[in-house]
Scaffold this motif. Structure first.
Motif, PDB file in Angstrom:
ATOM      1  N   LEU A 105       0.822  -1.217   0.000  1.00 35.23           N
ATOM      2  CA  LEU A 105       0.000   0.000   0.000  1.00 35.23           C
ATOM      3  C   LEU A 105       0.852   1.261   0.000  1.00 35.23           C
ATOM      4  O   LEU A 105       0.464   2.271  -0.597  1.00 35.23           O
ATOM      5  N   PHE A 106       2.003   1.225   0.653  1.00 36.57           N
ATOM      6  CA  PHE A 106       2.900   2.375   0.630  1.00 36.57           C
ATOM      7  C   PHE A 106       3.331   2.684  -0.794  1.00 36.57           C
ATOM      8  O   PHE A 106       3.305   3.842  -1.232  1.00 36.57           O
ATOM      9  N   HIS A 107       3.698   1.661  -1.540  1.00 36.48           N
ATOM     10  CA  HIS A 107       4.149   1.893  -2.912  1.00 36.48           C
ATOM     11  C   HIS A 107       2.989   2.236  -3.840  1.00 36.48           C
ATOM     12  O   HIS A 107       3.159   2.990  -4.800  1.00 36.48           O
ATOM     13  N   MET A 108       1.810   1.704  -3.569  1.00 36.06           N
ATOM     14  CA  MET A 108       0.642   2.091  -4.364  1.00 36.06           C
ATOM     15  C   MET A 108       0.281   3.555  -4.128  1.00 36.06           C
ATOM     16  O   MET A 108      -0.088   4.264  -5.065  1.00 36.06           O
ATOM     17  N   ALA A 109       0.392   4.010  -2.874  1.00 39.12           N
ATOM     18  CA  ALA A 109       0.114   5.413  -2.571  1.00 39.12           C
ATOM     19  C   ALA A 109       1.138   6.317  -3.243  1.00 39.12           C
ATOM     20  O   ALA A 109       0.783   7.373  -3.772  1.00 39.12           O
ATOM     21  N   LEU A 110       2.399   5.905  -3.231  1.00 40.63           N
ATOM     22  CA  LEU A 110       3.415   6.693  -3.934  1.00 40.63           C
ATOM     23  C   LEU A 110       3.144   6.734  -5.434  1.00 40.63           C
ATOM     24  O   LEU A 110       3.285   7.779  -6.069  1.00 40.63           O
ATOM     25  N   ALA A 111       2.758   5.602  -5.996  1.00 40.93           N
ATOM     26  CA  ALA A 111       2.515   5.533  -7.438  1.00 40.93           C
ATOM     27  C   ALA A 111       1.313   6.371  -7.857  1.00 40.93           C
ATOM     28  O   ALA A 111       1.252   6.834  -9.000  1.00 40.93           O
ATOM     29  N   SER A 112       0.364   6.571  -6.946  1.00 40.61           N
ATOM     30  CA  SER A 112      -0.799   7.378  -7.315  1.00 40.61           C
ATOM     31  C   SER A 112      -0.484   8.875  -7.340  1.00 40.61           C
ATOM     32  O   SER A 112      -1.216   9.636  -7.963  1.00 40.61           O
ATOM     33  N   TRP A 113       0.590   9.304  -6.689  1.00 42.91           N
ATOM     34  CA  TRP A 113       0.933  10.720  -6.654  1.00 42.91           C
ATOM     35  C   TRP A 113       2.120  11.073  -7.530  1.00 42.91           C
ATOM     36  O   TRP A 113       2.256  12.213  -7.957  1.00 42.91           O
ATOM     37  N   PHE A 114       3.011  10.116  -7.759  1.00 50.14           N
ATOM     38  CA  PHE A 114       4.217  10.387  -8.535  1.00 50.14           C
ATOM     39  C   PHE A 114       4.208   9.555  -9.807  1.00 50.14           C
ATOM     40  O   PHE A 114       3.222   8.892 -10.115  1.00 50.14           O
ATOM     41  N   ASN A 115       5.305   9.588 -10.536  1.00 51.17           N
ATOM     42  CA  ASN A 115       5.423   8.827 -11.778  1.00 51.17           C
ATOM     43  C   ASN A 115       5.273   7.332 -11.475  1.00 51.17           C
ATOM     44  O   ASN A 115       6.152   6.712 -10.897  1.00 51.17           O
ATOM     45  N   HIS A 116       4.123   6.773 -11.880  1.00 49.59           N
ATOM     46  CA  HIS A 116       3.804   5.406 -11.471  1.00 49.59           C
ATOM     47  C   HIS A 116       4.757   4.372 -12.062  1.00 49.59           C
ATOM     48  O   HIS A 116       5.019   3.349 -11.445  1.00 49.59           O
ATOM     49  N   TYR A 159      -0.510  -1.690  12.196  1.00 50.96           N
ATOM     50  CA  TYR A 159      -0.421  -1.971  10.764  1.00 50.96           C
ATOM     51  C   TYR A 159      -1.749  -1.711  10.055  1.00 50.96           C
ATOM     52  O   TYR A 159      -1.767  -1.225   8.927  1.00 50.96           O
ATOM     53  N   LEU A 160      -2.868  -2.019  10.709  1.00 51.83           N
ATOM     54  CA  LEU A 160      -4.171  -1.740  10.101  1.00 51.83           C
ATOM     55  C   LEU A 160      -4.433  -0.237  10.013  1.00 51.83           C
ATOM     56  O   LEU A 160      -4.994   0.236   9.016  1.00 51.83           O
ATOM     57  N   LEU A 161      -4.021   0.503  11.028  1.00 53.58           N
ATOM     58  CA  LEU A 161      -4.181   1.958  10.989  1.00 53.58           C
ATOM     59  C   LEU A 161      -3.319   2.569   9.886  1.00 53.58           C
ATOM     60  O   LEU A 161      -3.790   3.430   9.127  1.00 53.58           O
ATOM     61  N   ILE A 162      -2.083   2.115   9.767  1.00 56.74           N
ATOM     62  CA  ILE A 162      -1.204   2.602   8.697  1.00 56.74           C
ATOM     63  C   ILE A 162      -1.783   2.235   7.334  1.00 56.74           C
ATOM     64  O   ILE A 162      -1.759   3.039   6.400  1.00 56.74           O
ATOM     65  N   SER A 163      -2.337   1.023   7.224  1.00 56.03           N
ATOM     66  CA  SER A 163      -2.943   0.593   5.958  1.00 56.03           C
ATOM     67  C   SER A 163      -4.144   1.455   5.602  1.00 56.03           C
ATOM     68  O   SER A 163      -4.347   1.794   4.427  1.00 56.03           O
ATOM     69  N   LEU A 164      -4.936   1.817   6.589  1.00 51.78           N
ATOM     70  CA  LEU A 164      -6.093   2.678   6.346  1.00 51.78           C
ATOM     71  C   LEU A 164      -5.656   4.051   5.855  1.00 51.78           C
ATOM     72  O   LEU A 164      -6.213   4.584   4.887  1.00 51.78           O
ATOM     73  N   VAL A 165      -4.652   4.616   6.500  1.00 48.29           N
ATOM     74  CA  VAL A 165      -4.147   5.937   6.086  1.00 48.29           C
ATOM     75  C   VAL A 165      -3.581   5.864   4.665  1.00 48.29           C
ATOM     76  O   VAL A 165      -3.853   6.737   3.823  1.00 48.29           O
ATOM     77  N   LEU A 166      -2.807   4.832   4.370  1.00 49.62           N
ATOM     78  CA  LEU A 166      -2.235   4.694   3.031  1.00 49.62           C
ATOM     79  C   LEU A 166      -3.319   4.442   1.980  1.00 49.62           C
ATOM     80  O   LEU A 166      -3.202   4.904   0.841  1.00 49.62           O
ATOM     81  N   SER A 167      -4.377   3.739   2.359  1.00 49.92           N
ATOM     82  CA  SER A 167      -5.490   3.524   1.426  1.00 49.92           C
ATOM     83  C   SER A 167      -6.199   4.834   1.093  1.00 49.92           C
ATOM     84  O   SER A 167      -6.586   5.061  -0.054  1.00 49.92           O
ATOM     85  N   VAL A 168      -6.372   5.694   2.094  1.00 51.24           N
ATOM     86  CA  VAL A 168      -6.995   7.002   1.857  1.00 51.24           C
ATOM     87  C   VAL A 168      -6.099   7.844   0.955  1.00 51.24           C
ATOM     88  O   VAL A 168      -6.582   8.500   0.016  1.00 51.24           O
ATOM     89  N   ILE A 169      -4.801   7.826   1.203  1.00 50.39           N
ATOM     90  CA  ILE A 169      -3.862   8.562   0.341  1.00 50.39           C
ATOM     91  C   ILE A 169      -3.920   8.031  -1.083  1.00 50.39           C
ATOM     92  O   ILE A 169      -3.935   8.799  -2.054  1.00 50.39           O
ATOM     93  N   PHE A 173      -7.336   9.184  -2.766  1.00 46.43           N
ATOM     94  CA  PHE A 173      -7.326  10.587  -3.197  1.00 46.43           C
ATOM     95  C   PHE A 173      -6.280  10.860  -4.281  1.00 46.43           C
ATOM     96  O   PHE A 173      -6.467  11.735  -5.112  1.00 46.43           O
ATOM     97  N   GLY A 174      -5.220  10.098  -4.288  1.00 44.49           N
ATOM     98  CA  GLY A 174      -4.239  10.216  -5.362  1.00 44.49           C
ATOM     99  C   GLY A 174      -4.811   9.781  -6.692  1.00 44.49           C
ATOM    100  O   GLY A 174      -4.543  10.409  -7.725  1.00 44.49           O
ATOM    101  N   ASN A 175      -5.614   8.726  -6.681  1.00 41.99           N
ATOM    102  CA  ASN A 175      -6.261   8.283  -7.915  1.00 41.99           C
ATOM    103  C   ASN A 175      -7.355   9.241  -8.367  1.00 41.99           C
ATOM    104  O   ASN A 175      -7.611   9.389  -9.553  1.00 41.99           O
ATOM    105  N   GLN A 176      -8.022   9.891  -7.419  1.00 42.41           N
ATOM    106  CA  GLN A 176      -9.036  10.872  -7.791  1.00 42.41           C
ATOM    107  C   GLN A 176      -8.409  12.138  -8.366  1.00 42.41           C
ATOM    108  O   GLN A 176      -8.952  12.742  -9.293  1.00 42.41           O
ATOM    109  N   THR A 177      -7.267  12.526  -7.833  1.00 42.34           N
ATOM    110  CA  THR A 177      -6.596  13.740  -8.271  1.00 42.34           C
ATOM    111  C   THR A 177      -5.806  13.524  -9.555  1.00 42.34           C
ATOM    112  O   THR A 177      -5.824  14.370 -10.448  1.00 42.34           O
TER     113      THR A 177
END
Length: 99
Positions: free
Chosen positions: A32-43, A78-88, A91-95
């Motif tokens: 999820l960390f790398h998916m969140a990065l890929a949604s905001w930067f060069n995937h 880990y579940l809390l971090i996963s939730l935060v990364l999922s939200v990021i 919103f990265g995919n929406q933006t």
């Protein structure tokens, strides 16, 4: 040489929680960390580098899971971090849609 008994986890449920948090929870957070990065930067660049960095991050998260005293708290973290990364990621995919 056997391990010192005071450092071993006596409860089977705690042992199960730590092992599953290390393997499954660490993997979910790393991906999820790398998916969140890929949604905001060069995937493409993030996906290429994630083949190496995801494994390193997963290994670090495995160690962190076994350092904790309570396996269920590690799971909660880990579940809390996963939730935060999922939200990021959401919103990265929406933006920045890929289409």
């Amino acid at each position: 040489m056997p391990a010192n008994k005071k450092y071993l986890t006596p409860s089977p449920s705690q042992r199960f929680a730590k092992i599953t948090a290390a393997i499954l929870g660490g993997l979910v957070v790393a991906v999820l960390f790398h998916m969140a990065l890929a949604s905001w930067f060069n995937h493409v660049a993030v996906i290429i580098t994630s083949t190496f960095t995801a494994f390193i991050l997963w290994a670090i998260l495995m160690v962190v899971a076994f350092l904790g005293k309570n396996g269920w708290k590690v799971w909660g973290m880990y579940l809390l971090i996963s939730l935060v990364l999922s939200v990021i990621f959401y919103f990265g995919n929406q933006t920045n849609p890929l289409v």
